[in-house]
Design an enzyme around this catalytic site. Structure first.
Site, short mmCIF file in Angstrom:
data_model
loop_
_atom_site.label_atom_id
_atom_site.label_comp_id
_atom_site.label_asym_id
_atom_site.label_seq_id
_atom_site.Cartn_x
_atom_site.Cartn_y
_atom_site.Cartn_z
N THR A 6 0.86 -1.19 0.00
CA THR A 6 0.00 0.00 0.00
C THR A 6 0.90 1.24 0.00
O THR A 6 1.37 1.66 -1.03
CB THR A 6 -0.97 0.00 1.20
OG1 THR A 6 -0.23 -0.24 2.41
CG2 THR A 6 -2.03 -1.07 1.04
N LYS A 28 3.98 -7.00 3.97
CA LYS A 28 3.72 -5.60 3.63
C LYS A 28 3.43 -4.86 4.93
O LYS A 28 2.93 -5.42 5.91
CB LYS A 28 2.57 -5.45 2.65
CG LYS A 28 1.18 -5.83 3.14
CD LYS A 28 0.45 -4.84 4.02
CE LYS A 28 0.42 -3.45 3.44
NZ LYS A 28 -0.25 -2.51 4.41
N THR A 59 -0.17 -2.95 10.76
CA THR A 59 -0.94 -2.98 9.52
C THR A 59 -0.14 -3.80 8.53
O THR A 59 0.41 -3.31 7.56
CB THR A 59 -1.26 -1.59 8.98
OG1 THR A 59 -2.04 -1.74 7.79
CG2 THR A 59 -0.05 -0.76 8.69
N GLU A 67 6.41 4.73 7.39
CA GLU A 67 5.99 5.97 6.74
C GLU A 67 6.73 7.19 7.29
O GLU A 67 6.61 7.53 8.46
CB GLU A 67 4.49 6.15 6.93
CG GLU A 67 3.66 5.13 6.19
CD GLU A 67 2.20 5.15 6.57
OE1 GLU A 67 1.40 4.58 5.81
OE2 GLU A 67 1.86 5.74 7.61
N ASN A 103 0.02 10.71 6.59
CA ASN A 103 -1.18 10.16 7.21
C ASN A 103 -2.33 11.16 7.25
O ASN A 103 -3.47 10.79 7.55
CB ASN A 103 -0.86 9.64 8.61
CG ASN A 103 -0.17 8.30 8.56
OD1 ASN A 103 -0.79 7.27 8.38
ND2 ASN A 103 1.16 8.32 8.67
N SER A 112 -6.47 5.34 -0.07
CA SER A 112 -6.06 4.24 -0.94
C SER A 112 -6.76 4.37 -2.29
O SER A 112 -7.95 4.63 -2.36
CB SER A 112 -6.43 2.91 -0.27
OG SER A 112 -6.06 1.84 -1.10
#
Length: 385
Positions: A147, A170, A181, A261, A380, A385
């Site tokens: 993602t 992932k 996640t 991230e 964030n 998505s």
């Protein structure tokens, strides 16, 4: 070096059309035997996505022989319709592979609340192509589950005796205990029992994925699946297998940490001298989740005072005035007081080691985390998505 490195496995990855970016978004991993054993660890979040609900039910009934994974939509909080989507997806895979539907696990990742009729049709319509393109090259599958990740995560342990553990993962945000996640598929051709798989996976996850606490946020869709084909024909002791599996899980965890991230520092928090492993873990997590500490690391500031303030919020046994704190090998605090000058500590490298010595016992634990950056906040705040 992939999820298909172990004998007896094939995988595929395609662009089905779930992502606006037109990047790969649908993957399939299949165990072709001759043996079929599996173990799964699911998110401990009480708010669980429909694929988790389906997979938990299916795996409680029989062993898994295949797993389908999509990115570009979490199918979480999409009601009965979403659960039906997971079931229909499993049934379509089962039809293509001549399996029973409950032998197919389903994983999804993406934005919570996504999973409408278009999503369902896109996933199900892509299954035939997935089945047609199965191969012993797992690279496409590893790409299709990403993602916000910037790169695929794969790992392999090849034992000299002739058996292998492989895996793909992932995850780039919401990395917290109870998994993250993350979606992880692990494979092995070692001939081990289901009981050994369950115990080995639980232990490996406990000290790797569950020690990755990047931003303190727990996901709804996490799943770590281990499939065994037994195709090497080699019996492996439980201790030996657990060590190999843990090595692969740790490697994948560190890859997840390195791709978190917006992060500019990969922080390893090692807590030693605790009365128990639990206390050491609690202390490490208190620092990993402290935004003041994480912001200081982003600014290359070895602010050991924020470490002491964080650990003081825990119930762990220690004397705050008998704690030592080191950053990147420089002890800046000893017995709860300044030790070496802060100027002696360099935090410009990405790799950052924080050592906390509690001086009350012999137990220890290590937590992996990241700093808090402008890029993390931006990504964030803008993510969809």
């Amino acid at each position: 070096m992939s999820v298909t490195s172990a004998k007896g496995f094939k995988a595929s990855g395609i662009t089905a059309g779930l992502k606006k970016s037109a990047k790969p978004d649908l993957a399939l991993v299949v165990n072709e035997g001759p043996k079929f054993e599996s173990a799964v660890v699911f998110t401990s979040n009480r708010s669980q996505a429909n694929p988790i609900l389906w997979s938990k039910k299916a795996h409680s009934e029989t062993t898994a022989k295949a797993i389908i994974l999509n990115s570009g939509g979490a199918n979480c909080f999409t009601g009965d319709f979403g659960y039906e989507t997971a079931r229909l997806t499993a049934e379509k895979v089962a039809q293509e592979l001549k399996l029973n539907a409950n032998q197919v696990l389903v994983c999804s990742t993406g934005l919570i609340g996504t999973g409408d009729q278009k999503f369902r049709n896109t996933v199900i319509d892509g299954v035939s192509k997935l089945a047609e393109t199965l191969s012993t090259d797992g690279a496409a599958a590893a790409e299709a589950i990403l993602t916000t990740d910037s790169r695929a995560k794969e790992s392999v342990y090849a034992d000299p005796a002739g058996w292998t553990v492989g895996g793909m993962a992932k995850g780039a945000g919401m990395l917290a205990p109870g998994l993250a996640t993350m979606l992880v598929v692990l494979t092995t051709d070692a001939d081990v029992s289901k009981d050994v798989l369950n115990r080995s996976l639980s232990e490996a996850v406990r000290i790797t994925f569950n020690r990755l606490d990047s931003d303190g946020c727990m996901s709804t869709n996490d799943q770590v699946t281990l499939l065994s084909s037994g195709k090497s024909g080699l019996d492996v002791t439980e201790d030996t297998f657990t060590r190999a599996l843990t090595q692969v899980c740790l490697d994948l965890s560190q890859q997840l940490q390195a791709d978190a991230e917006g992060a500019s520092h990969d922080i390893t928090i090692r807590v030693t001298g605790a009365t128990s492993e639990k206390d050491a873990e609690i202390v490490g997590r208190s620092v990993a989740r402290n935004n003041l500490f994480k912001a200081a690391i982003f600014g290359n500031d070895p602010n050991w005072g924020r470490v002491l303030a964080a650990i003081g919020t825990t119930t762990a046994k220690f004397d705050p005035y008998d704690v030592d704190v080191s950053f990147n090998g420089v002890r800046l605090c000893s017995k709860g007081a300044p030790d070496r000058p802060v100027s002696e500590c360099d935090l410009t490298p990405r790799e950052t080691l924080v050592l906390i010595e509690l001086n009350v016992g012999s137990s220890e634990a290590t937590i992996l985390t990241n700093d808090l950056t402008h890029d993390y906040v931006h990504e964030n705040s803008a993510y969809s998505s």
